[in-house]
Design a protein around this motif. Structure first.
Motif, PDB file in Angstrom:
ATOM      1  N   LEU A 170       3.641   0.374  -6.529  1.00  0.00           N
ATOM      2  CA  LEU A 170       2.523  -0.020  -5.665  1.00  0.00           C
ATOM      3  C   LEU A 170       2.227   1.056  -4.628  1.00  0.00           C
ATOM      4  O   LEU A 170       1.066   1.328  -4.316  1.00  0.00           O
ATOM      5  N   GLY A 171       3.276   1.649  -4.091  1.00  0.00           N
ATOM      6  CA  GLY A 171       3.080   2.707  -3.098  1.00  0.00           C
ATOM      7  C   GLY A 171       2.377   3.917  -3.673  1.00  0.00           C
ATOM      8  O   GLY A 171       1.450   4.466  -3.068  1.00  0.00           O
ATOM      9  N   ILE A 174      -6.803  -2.847  -2.703  1.00  0.00           N
ATOM     10  CA  ILE A 174      -6.174  -4.022  -3.303  1.00  0.00           C
ATOM     11  C   ILE A 174      -7.210  -5.027  -3.798  1.00  0.00           C
ATOM     12  O   ILE A 174      -6.966  -5.757  -4.757  1.00  0.00           O
ATOM     13  N   ALA A 175      -8.371  -5.062  -3.186  1.00  0.00           N
ATOM     14  CA  ALA A 175      -9.412  -5.995  -3.612  1.00  0.00           C
ATOM     15  C   ALA A 175      -9.865  -5.690  -5.037  1.00  0.00           C
ATOM     16  O   ALA A 175     -10.202  -6.606  -5.807  1.00  0.00           O
ATOM     17  N   LEU A 200      -1.364   5.376  -2.838  1.00  0.00           N
ATOM     18  CA  LEU A 200      -1.568   6.751  -2.365  1.00  0.00           C
ATOM     19  C   LEU A 200      -2.492   7.559  -3.269  1.00  0.00           C
ATOM     20  O   LEU A 200      -3.242   8.418  -2.804  1.00  0.00           O
ATOM     21  N   THR A 201      -2.413   7.316  -4.559  1.00  0.00           N
ATOM     22  CA  THR A 201      -3.146   8.168  -5.494  1.00  0.00           C
ATOM     23  C   THR A 201      -4.466   7.572  -5.969  1.00  0.00           C
ATOM     24  O   THR A 201      -5.318   8.293  -6.447  1.00  0.00           O
ATOM     25  N   SER A 202      -4.635   6.268  -5.857  1.00  0.00           N
ATOM     26  CA  SER A 202      -5.842   5.627  -6.368  1.00  0.00           C
ATOM     27  C   SER A 202      -6.900   5.509  -5.270  1.00  0.00           C
ATOM     28  O   SER A 202      -6.586   5.172  -4.130  1.00  0.00           O
ATOM     29  N   PRO A 203      -8.141   5.750  -5.625  1.00  0.00           N
ATOM     30  CA  PRO A 203      -9.198   5.563  -4.623  1.00  0.00           C
ATOM     31  C   PRO A 203      -9.543   4.084  -4.405  1.00  0.00           C
ATOM     32  O   PRO A 203     -10.255   3.735  -3.480  1.00  0.00           O
ATOM     33  N   VAL A 227      -9.813  -7.418 -10.818  1.00  0.00           N
ATOM     34  CA  VAL A 227      -9.430  -7.181 -12.215  1.00  0.00           C
ATOM     35  C   VAL A 227      -8.650  -8.379 -12.751  1.00  0.00           C
ATOM     36  O   VAL A 227      -8.899  -8.841 -13.869  1.00  0.00           O
ATOM     37  N   ILE A 228      -7.747  -8.924 -11.942  1.00  0.00           N
ATOM     38  CA  ILE A 228      -6.967 -10.092 -12.373  1.00  0.00           C
ATOM     39  C   ILE A 228      -7.884 -11.300 -12.527  1.00  0.00           C
ATOM     40  O   ILE A 228      -7.750 -12.079 -13.481  1.00  0.00           O
TER      41      ILE A 228
END
Length: 173
Positions: A89-90, A100-101, A94-97, A106-107
């Motif tokens: 998750l960390g 959490i929303a 850090l790497t994804s633009p 997606v879920i």
């Protein structure tokens, strides 16, 4: 000197040897230690044991599984799962633009039934609940409580029950 040495030596045989040396008025006793020379310098551990007809020691496979060992292994396993999850998750944060929303949408887009979603949440919550409950049990052990074998087993069964209840509560949220 011999009197002082005799009073410090606890071994009766060694004390007797010191007394005999004193009686014979031996002042200097030396021993020559010669290292044994190995004839097979490049012999591996397994080759040497095979040559000497030594069997391998039995490993964990000879023991009957016990509650205490299974709970210990599971505690370590849940710790590794939690560590991998937090790292994952960390690194994703850090790497994804995305935030959490985006993952929540997606879920939601999977259109899972309420039962399937509860099972998924339970599977995610159980390692945390188990590791927490067993961690509390270990903290109690550190205070010197619940260390008798009957108490260890009863606290183990209680910990399993508490971890299931806690995971179910977390899955319902």
């Amino acid at each position: 000197m011999y009197a002082l040495t005799r009073s410090l030596v606890r071994s009766p045989a060694l004390r007797q040897g010191l007394q005999m040396a004193q009686a014979q008025n031996v002042r200097d006793v030396t021993m020559k230690v010669v290292p044994a020379a190995s004839t097979m310098k490049d012999e591996s551990f397994f080759d040497k044991n095979g040559r000497l007809k030594r069997e391998m020691s039995p490993h964990l496979t000879i023991y009957k599984p016990q509650l205490t060992s299974l709970l210990s292994v599971t505690h370590r396993g849940t710790g590794m799962v939690l560590t991998a999850g937090v790292w994952g998750l960390g690194l994703a944060a850090l790497t994804s633009p995305q935030d959490i929303a985006n993952y929540a949408s997606v879920i939601e887009g999977l259109h899972l039934s309420a039962g399937s979603l509860s099972v998924l949440k339970f599977m995610l919550a159980y390692p945390l609940a188990y590791h927490t409950a067993n961690g509390v049990r270990h903290l109690l052990w550190d205070t010197g409580r619940l260390l008798k074998i009957k108490e260890v087993y009863s606290s183990g069964y209680a910990m399993i029950g508490v971890s299931f209840v806690l995971a179910a509560i977390l899955a319902m949220l």
